[in-house]
Enzyme design. Structure first.
Site, mmCIF file in Angstrom:
data_model
loop_
_atom_site.group_PDB
_atom_site.id
_atom_site.type_symbol
_atom_site.label_atom_id
_atom_site.label_comp_id
_atom_site.label_asym_id
_atom_site.label_seq_id
_atom_site.Cartn_x
_atom_site.Cartn_y
_atom_site.Cartn_z
ATOM 1 N N THR A 282 -4.212 -6.055 5.855
ATOM 2 C CA THR A 282 -4.124 -7.487 6.390
ATOM 3 C C THR A 282 -4.807 -6.654 8.259
ATOM 4 O O THR A 282 -3.719 -6.083 9.199
ATOM 5 C CB THR A 282 -2.682 -7.706 7.533
ATOM 6 O OG1 THR A 282 -2.164 -7.944 5.904
ATOM 7 C CG2 THR A 282 -2.691 -8.832 7.703
ATOM 8 N N LYS B 274 -4.015 -15.275 5.528
ATOM 9 C CA LYS B 274 -2.966 -14.642 5.283
ATOM 10 C C LYS B 274 -1.792 -14.697 6.862
ATOM 11 O O LYS B 274 -0.976 -15.021 6.622
ATOM 12 C CB LYS B 274 -4.115 -13.216 4.766
ATOM 13 C CG LYS B 274 -2.757 -11.431 5.762
ATOM 14 C CD LYS B 274 -1.573 -11.259 4.244
ATOM 15 C CE LYS B 274 -0.194 -10.771 4.694
ATOM 16 N NZ LYS B 274 0.786 -10.015 4.071
ATOM 17 N N LYS C 191 2.918 -7.757 13.950
ATOM 18 C CA LYS C 191 1.765 -7.607 13.964
ATOM 19 C C LYS C 191 0.437 -9.080 13.085
ATOM 20 O O LYS C 191 -0.327 -9.073 13.597
ATOM 21 C CB LYS C 191 1.442 -6.546 12.886
ATOM 22 C CG LYS C 191 -0.335 -6.383 12.138
ATOM 23 C CD LYS C 191 -0.378 -5.289 10.902
ATOM 24 C CE LYS C 191 -1.612 -4.986 11.102
ATOM 25 N NZ LYS C 191 -2.347 -4.551 9.354
HETATM 26 P P1 NAD Z 1 1.004 2.686 5.124
HETATM 27 O O1 NAD Z 1 0.695 2.895 6.983
HETATM 28 O O2 NAD Z 1 1.834 2.708 4.604
HETATM 29 O O3 NAD Z 1 -0.736 3.147 4.789
HETATM 30 C C1 NAD Z 1 -1.660 3.202 5.356
HETATM 31 C C2 NAD Z 1 -1.914 4.833 4.562
HETATM 32 O O4 NAD Z 1 -3.960 4.778 5.380
HETATM 33 C C3 NAD Z 1 -1.138 6.242 5.234
HETATM 34 O O5 NAD Z 1 -1.407 6.391 3.886
HETATM 35 C C4 NAD Z 1 -1.908 6.369 5.754
HETATM 36 O O6 NAD Z 1 -2.049 7.877 6.123
HETATM 37 C C5 NAD Z 1 -3.415 6.170 5.648
HETATM 38 N N1 NAD Z 1 -4.415 6.374 6.440
HETATM 39 C C6 NAD Z 1 -4.609 5.999 7.397
HETATM 40 N N2 NAD Z 1 -6.292 6.188 8.476
HETATM 41 C C7 NAD Z 1 -6.850 6.299 6.765
HETATM 42 C C8 NAD Z 1 -7.756 7.342 7.150
HETATM 43 N N3 NAD Z 1 -9.099 7.179 7.844
HETATM 44 N N4 NAD Z 1 -8.468 6.950 6.116
HETATM 45 C C9 NAD Z 1 -7.752 7.442 5.067
HETATM 46 N N5 NAD Z 1 -6.582 7.083 5.133
HETATM 47 C C10 NAD Z 1 -5.537 6.398 6.325
HETATM 48 O O7 NAD Z 1 0.974 1.579 5.257
HETATM 49 P P2 NAD Z 1 1.065 -0.550 3.592
HETATM 50 O O8 NAD Z 1 3.141 0.049 4.045
HETATM 51 O O9 NAD Z 1 0.649 0.467 2.745
HETATM 52 O O10 NAD Z 1 0.038 -1.642 4.660
HETATM 53 C C11 NAD Z 1 -1.114 -1.499 3.876
HETATM 54 C C12 NAD Z 1 -1.961 -2.588 4.357
HETATM 55 O O11 NAD Z 1 -1.409 -3.931 3.091
HETATM 56 C C13 NAD Z 1 -1.715 -3.228 6.168
HETATM 57 O O12 NAD Z 1 -2.748 -3.228 7.007
HETATM 58 C C14 NAD Z 1 -0.355 -3.960 6.339
HETATM 59 O O13 NAD Z 1 -0.693 -4.558 7.030
HETATM 60 C C15 NAD Z 1 -0.617 -4.420 5.043
HETATM 61 N N6 NAD Z 1 0.767 -4.977 4.007
HETATM 62 C C16 NAD Z 1 1.555 -4.881 4.291
HETATM 63 C C17 NAD Z 1 2.735 -4.960 3.598
HETATM 64 C C18 NAD Z 1 4.128 -4.689 3.138
HETATM 65 O O14 NAD Z 1 4.778 -4.884 2.791
HETATM 66 N N7 NAD Z 1 4.063 -3.428 3.610
HETATM 67 C C19 NAD Z 1 2.927 -5.839 2.700
HETATM 68 C C20 NAD Z 1 1.962 -7.037 2.610
HETATM 69 C C21 NAD Z 1 0.522 -6.366 3.655
#
Ligand code: NAD
Length: 297
Positions: free
Chosen positions: A96, A171, A246
């Site tokens: 997102t 979204k 966010k």
């Molecule tokens: P998270 O922080 O658990 O996962 C993100 C991952 O990206 C981490 O494991 C991190 O180590 C990795 N990362 C960061 N920089 C990196 C790089 N340069 N190279 C490789 N890996 C890298 O976050 P999440 O909860 O999985 O959310 C991910 C996305 O989904 C976000 O944009 C969030 O807004 C969206 N989202 C989350 C939810 C939720 O409920 N968690 C729901 C809908 C949307």
């Protein structure tokens, strides 16, 4: 079977990638977190040692990263995704992020001959684990058609919202509606409390009246009326207040760029900022009821 590269194996990306493996795809994944990579390998994925390695392994490459800055860096940084993916690879970003970044990265991808989709999701960690996510997809119709079978292994509802950036637009518009409606429902319950009106009675009446909405009937922010709602488990998420903030900030950023008037969206962002700054960012976003009704936390 499709060869898929997956970058970002966190709370959402981890289970999404695991579902691709379960569906029989060959998935090569990378994350900067060693723990995330280990969980992915345990789920049957092939752990890569860099973004470039994961990107080069796929006919389709999916990213699931925290925010726009990470997406820009992973795609357009030196030696990164756009320099490493094989010709003809389809790129899908499910993070997102802001609409502007989504469009800019898709444009850079097109400049190198890649089709790219923005495909953010709703449904949370539960939906990611159960493969029931909703995908809101922006990009060209031919790329959307190509992505369908891959997205279907991770989600239940897959909607083509329009050209590049439309998935992100859908979204943030949806989540702005949700943030505002949740605050509306909370204010009504807080007022009812002051007026001596029983919360269950207000629920029974409004659930069948014009105040009816998802925030009330599926996710009721007061304990009692909807047993499955986070209010009944001390507001354990669910969807955290931090994440709602966010998305509301992304909506405000987009509204400013586009010249849209979103006064209630602005107020919702301000209220969630107060809640998060007060230390309740890790609570479910419906805990804004406590904040609005003068309770602690
Ligand atoms: P998270 O922080 O658990 O996962 C993100 C991952 O990206 C981490 O494991 C991190 O180590 C990795 N990362 C960061 N920089 C990196 C790089 N340069 N190279 C490789 N890996 C890298 O976050 P999440 O909860 O999985 O959310 C991910 C996305 O989904 C976000 O944009 C969030 O807004 C969206 N989202 C989350 C939810 C939720 O409920 N968690 C729901 C809908 C949307």
């Amino acid at each position: 079977m499709t060869a898929i590269g997956f970058v970002g194996l966190g709370n959402m990306g981890g289970p999404m990638a695991a579902n691709l493996v379960k569906a029989g795809h060959a998935v090569t994944g990378y994350d900067t977190s060693a723990a995330a990579l280990e969980r992915f390998a345990a789920a049957g994925g092939k752990a890569a040692s860099s973004t470039a390695e994961a990107a080069a392994a796929g006919e389709v490459v999916i990213t699931m990263l925290p925010a726009g800055a990470h997406v820009r860096a992973v795609y357009t940084g030196e030696g990164r995704l756009l320099e490493s993916a094989r010709p003809g690879t389809l790129l899908i970003d499910s993070s997102t992020i802001d609409v502007e970044t989504a469009r800019a990265v898709a444009k850079a991808a097109a400049g190198r001959g890649f089709g790219m989709l923005d495909a953010p999701v709703s449904g949370g960690v539960g939906g990611a684990a159960a493969a029931t996510l909703t995908f809101m997809v922006g990009g060209e119709a031919k790329d959307f058609a190509r992505a369908q079978p891959v997205l279907a292994a991770m989600g239940k509802t897959i909607v083509h919202a329009g050209p590049s950036g439309s998935g992100q637009a859908a979204k943030i518009c949806n989540n702005m509606m949700l943030g505002i409606s949740m605050i509306g429902v909370c204010e009504a319950f807080a007022l009812a409390e002051k007026l001596g009106l029983d919360a269950q009675k207000l629920f029974d009446i409004s659930a069948k009246s014009s105040g009816q909405c998802w925030s009330l009937t599926t996710y009721c922010p007061v304990p009692g009326p909807v047993p499955s709602s986070p209010a009944n488990r001390d507001y354990q998420p669910g969807f955290t207040a931090e994440m709602m903030l966010k998305d509301l900030r992304l909506a405000q950023q987009a509204a400013q760029t586009a010249g849209a008037a979103t006064p209630l969206g602005a107020n919702a962002a301000a209220l969630y900022a107060l809640m998060v700054n007060g230390g309740a960012g890790a609570k479910d976003f419906s805990a804004i009821f406590r904040f609005l009704s003068g309770q602690r936390g």
